[in-house]
Write a protein that holds these residues in place. Structure first.
Motif, PDB file in Angstrom:
ATOM      1  N   SER A 133      77.328  28.250  64.472  1.00  0.00           N
ATOM      2  CA  SER A 133      77.042  29.591  63.927  1.00  0.00           C
ATOM      3  C   SER A 133      76.785  30.630  65.023  1.00  0.00           C
ATOM      4  O   SER A 133      77.111  31.795  64.867  1.00  0.00           O
ATOM      5  CB  SER A 133      75.867  29.531  62.956  1.00  0.00           C
ATOM      6  OG  SER A 133      74.705  29.087  63.617  1.00  0.00           O
ATOM      7  N   LYS A 134      76.188  30.201  66.166  1.00  0.00           N
ATOM      8  CA  LYS A 134      75.926  31.167  67.239  1.00  0.00           C
ATOM      9  C   LYS A 134      77.243  31.678  67.845  1.00  0.00           C
ATOM     10  O   LYS A 134      77.347  32.825  68.242  1.00  0.00           O
ATOM     11  CB  LYS A 134      75.011  30.578  68.312  1.00  0.00           C
ATOM     12  CG  LYS A 134      75.560  29.376  69.047  1.00  0.00           C
ATOM     13  CD  LYS A 134      74.531  28.826  70.016  1.00  0.00           C
ATOM     14  CE  LYS A 134      75.120  27.637  70.759  1.00  0.00           C
ATOM     15  NZ  LYS A 134      74.147  27.022  71.646  1.00  0.00           N
ATOM     16  N   TYR A 135      78.279  30.819  67.880  1.00  0.00           N
ATOM     17  CA  TYR A 135      79.594  31.240  68.384  1.00  0.00           C
ATOM     18  C   TYR A 135      80.331  32.094  67.340  1.00  0.00           C
ATOM     19  O   TYR A 135      80.991  33.070  67.678  1.00  0.00           O
ATOM     20  CB  TYR A 135      80.446  30.039  68.767  1.00  0.00           C
ATOM     21  CG  TYR A 135      79.863  29.222  69.908  1.00  0.00           C
ATOM     22  CD1 TYR A 135      79.589  29.813  71.130  1.00  0.00           C
ATOM     23  CD2 TYR A 135      79.592  27.876  69.743  1.00  0.00           C
ATOM     24  CE1 TYR A 135      79.050  29.071  72.166  1.00  0.00           C
ATOM     25  CE2 TYR A 135      79.053  27.129  70.775  1.00  0.00           C
ATOM     26  CZ  TYR A 135      78.782  27.728  71.986  1.00  0.00           C
ATOM     27  OH  TYR A 135      78.255  27.008  73.018  1.00  0.00           O
ATOM     28  N   GLN A 136      80.169  31.718  66.094  1.00  0.00           N
ATOM     29  CA  GLN A 136      80.790  32.502  65.028  1.00  0.00           C
ATOM     30  C   GLN A 136      80.253  33.930  65.037  1.00  0.00           C
ATOM     31  O   GLN A 136      81.000  34.885  64.850  1.00  0.00           O
ATOM     32  CB  GLN A 136      80.521  31.879  63.652  1.00  0.00           C
ATOM     33  CG  GLN A 136      81.292  30.619  63.377  1.00  0.00           C
ATOM     34  CD  GLN A 136      80.936  30.025  62.009  1.00  0.00           C
ATOM     35  OE1 GLN A 136      80.165  30.576  61.248  1.00  0.00           O
ATOM     36  NE2 GLN A 136      81.528  28.869  61.721  1.00  0.00           N
ATOM     37  N   ALA A 137      78.962  34.075  65.276  1.00  0.00           N
ATOM     38  CA  ALA A 137      78.331  35.396  65.261  1.00  0.00           C
ATOM     39  C   ALA A 137      78.901  36.301  66.351  1.00  0.00           C
ATOM     40  O   ALA A 137      79.208  37.478  66.091  1.00  0.00           O
ATOM     41  CB  ALA A 137      76.818  35.256  65.425  1.00  0.00           C
ATOM     42  N   VAL A 138      79.065  35.779  67.574  1.00  0.00           N
ATOM     43  CA  VAL A 138      79.594  36.640  68.646  1.00  0.00           C
ATOM     44  C   VAL A 138      81.062  36.999  68.395  1.00  0.00           C
ATOM     45  O   VAL A 138      81.487  38.122  68.683  1.00  0.00           O
ATOM     46  CB  VAL A 138      79.408  36.030  70.058  1.00  0.00           C
ATOM     47  CG1 VAL A 138      77.948  35.964  70.432  1.00  0.00           C
ATOM     48  CG2 VAL A 138      80.084  34.706  70.208  1.00  0.00           C
ATOM     49  N   TYR A 140      82.456  37.264  65.435  1.00  0.00           N
ATOM     50  CA  TYR A 140      82.436  38.226  64.330  1.00  0.00           C
ATOM     51  C   TYR A 140      82.098  39.626  64.846  1.00  0.00           C
ATOM     52  O   TYR A 140      82.782  40.594  64.519  1.00  0.00           O
ATOM     53  CB  TYR A 140      81.419  37.794  63.259  1.00  0.00           C
ATOM     54  CG  TYR A 140      81.288  38.808  62.156  1.00  0.00           C
ATOM     55  CD1 TYR A 140      82.235  38.890  61.146  1.00  0.00           C
ATOM     56  CD2 TYR A 140      80.220  39.714  62.138  1.00  0.00           C
ATOM     57  CE1 TYR A 140      82.131  39.838  60.142  1.00  0.00           C
ATOM     58  CE2 TYR A 140      80.112  40.664  61.141  1.00  0.00           C
ATOM     59  CZ  TYR A 140      81.070  40.738  60.142  1.00  0.00           C
ATOM     60  OH  TYR A 140      80.976  41.681  59.167  1.00  0.00           O
ATOM     61  N   GLU A 141      81.050  39.732  65.654  1.00  0.00           N
ATOM     62  CA  GLU A 141      80.605  41.050  66.124  1.00  0.00           C
ATOM     63  C   GLU A 141      81.588  41.700  67.101  1.00  0.00           C
ATOM     64  O   GLU A 141      81.718  42.919  67.113  1.00  0.00           O
ATOM     65  CB  GLU A 141      79.210  40.952  66.768  1.00  0.00           C
ATOM     66  CG  GLU A 141      78.106  40.625  65.806  1.00  0.00           C
ATOM     67  CD  GLU A 141      77.957  41.653  64.691  1.00  0.00           C
ATOM     68  OE1 GLU A 141      78.282  42.838  64.888  1.00  0.00           O
ATOM     69  OE2 GLU A 141      77.512  41.254  63.596  1.00  0.00           O
ATOM     70  N   THR A 145      84.535  42.930  63.971  1.00  0.00           N
ATOM     71  CA  THR A 145      84.000  44.265  63.668  1.00  0.00           C
ATOM     72  C   THR A 145      84.350  45.278  64.748  1.00  0.00           C
ATOM     73  O   THR A 145      84.210  46.465  64.537  1.00  0.00           O
ATOM     74  CB  THR A 145      82.472  44.228  63.481  1.00  0.00           C
ATOM     75  OG1 THR A 145      81.872  43.778  64.682  1.00  0.00           O
ATOM     76  CG2 THR A 145      82.084  43.370  62.305  1.00  0.00           C
ATOM     77  N   ALA A 152      77.183  44.265  70.493  1.00  0.00           N
ATOM     78  CA  ALA A 152      76.964  42.947  69.886  1.00  0.00           C
ATOM     79  C   ALA A 152      75.640  42.353  70.339  1.00  0.00           C
ATOM     80  O   ALA A 152      74.914  41.734  69.548  1.00  0.00           O
ATOM     81  CB  ALA A 152      78.123  42.016  70.227  1.00  0.00           C
ATOM     82  N   LEU A 156      72.793  41.308  67.752  1.00  0.00           N
ATOM     83  CA  LEU A 156      72.391  39.902  67.671  1.00  0.00           C
ATOM     84  C   LEU A 156      71.019  39.642  68.302  1.00  0.00           C
ATOM     85  O   LEU A 156      70.448  38.557  68.127  1.00  0.00           O
ATOM     86  CB  LEU A 156      73.447  39.013  68.334  1.00  0.00           C
ATOM     87  CG  LEU A 156      74.823  39.012  67.658  1.00  0.00           C
ATOM     88  CD1 LEU A 156      75.836  38.265  68.506  1.00  0.00           C
ATOM     89  CD2 LEU A 156      74.729  38.396  66.271  1.00  0.00           C
ATOM     90  N   ARG A 166      78.850  32.958  75.433  1.00  0.00           N
ATOM     91  CA  ARG A 166      79.143  32.368  74.126  1.00  0.00           C
ATOM     92  C   ARG A 166      80.570  32.721  73.678  1.00  0.00           C
ATOM     93  O   ARG A 166      81.256  31.890  73.084  1.00  0.00           O
ATOM     94  CB  ARG A 166      78.139  32.834  73.076  1.00  0.00           C
ATOM     95  CG  ARG A 166      76.790  32.178  73.223  1.00  0.00           C
ATOM     96  CD  ARG A 166      75.837  32.638  72.153  1.00  0.00           C
ATOM     97  NE  ARG A 166      74.519  32.047  72.346  1.00  0.00           N
ATOM     98  CZ  ARG A 166      73.476  32.337  71.596  1.00  0.00           C
ATOM     99  NH1 ARG A 166      73.587  33.184  70.575  1.00  0.00           N
ATOM    100  NH2 ARG A 166      72.316  31.770  71.845  1.00  0.00           N
TER     101      ARG A 166
END
Length: 184
Positions: A133-138, A140-141, A145, A152, A156, A166
């Protein structure tokens, strides 16, 4: 026009082809302007269609060169009659088939095929599911987006350097996963 009579013996004579070609040259030279102006009127001043009709008329004259009466008045009448019939057939064909539409208008333009993009998005989405999830978040941002690394990091709540590392690790993992998905 020079009279090239039927008496020339076009039947089995080897000169038949030469005489046919000579007839067409004479027809073109002597009757082209008259034929063109008459056909131009019949086609509603459609230049391309007129040229096509004149060409087709001369082709038919060449095809029937062995049976044509070579008197200038008779040839002129024959050519105009054939041309008129070709135009009439053209008008009938145009009425029988749907109207042609130019593609200049945006409402008639083709819509770009989005299949490849959709397929790529599905494959990438599938590969993203396997990331932490921590990789997905970066990803995504930054990628989805469109935020910068600095933005980002603020969103985050982590340092910019962490976002960069990441992102690097996530992209390396994604490339590997996509390679495996592509080989399935």
């Amino acid at each position: 026009m020079e009279a090239v009579g039927r008496e020339c013996g076009l039947g089995g004579d080897p000169r038949s082809s030469e005489l046919s070609d000579e007839l067409i040259s004479l027809l073109y030279k002597d009757f082209r302007e008259t034929l063109f102006s008459q056909v131009m009127y019949l086609t509603g001043h459609d230049q391309q269609w007129t040229e096509d009709v004149v060409q087709e008329t001369l082709i038919r004259a060449w095809q029937h060169s062995d049976t044509l009466n070579r008197e200038p008045g008779m040839l002129r009448g024959w050519l105009l009659t054939v041309a008129k019939r070709i135009v009439i057939d053209g008008w009938r064909n145009r009425r029988a088939r749907p109207q042609e539409v130019e593609l200049d208008s945006s409402e008639n333009a083709e819509i770009a095929d989005q299949t490849e993009q959709s397929l790529s998005a599905l494959v990438i989405s599938e590969a993203l599911r396997y990331l932490d999830s921590k990789y997905q978040a970066v990803i995504y941002e930054t990628y989805l987006t469109g935020h910068t690394v600095r933005e980002a990091a603020v969103i985050l709540g982590i340092p910019e350097g962490t976002v960069k590392s990441r992102l690097y690790a996530a992209m390396r993992t994604l490339r590997r996963s996509l390679g495996e998905l592509g080989s399935r």
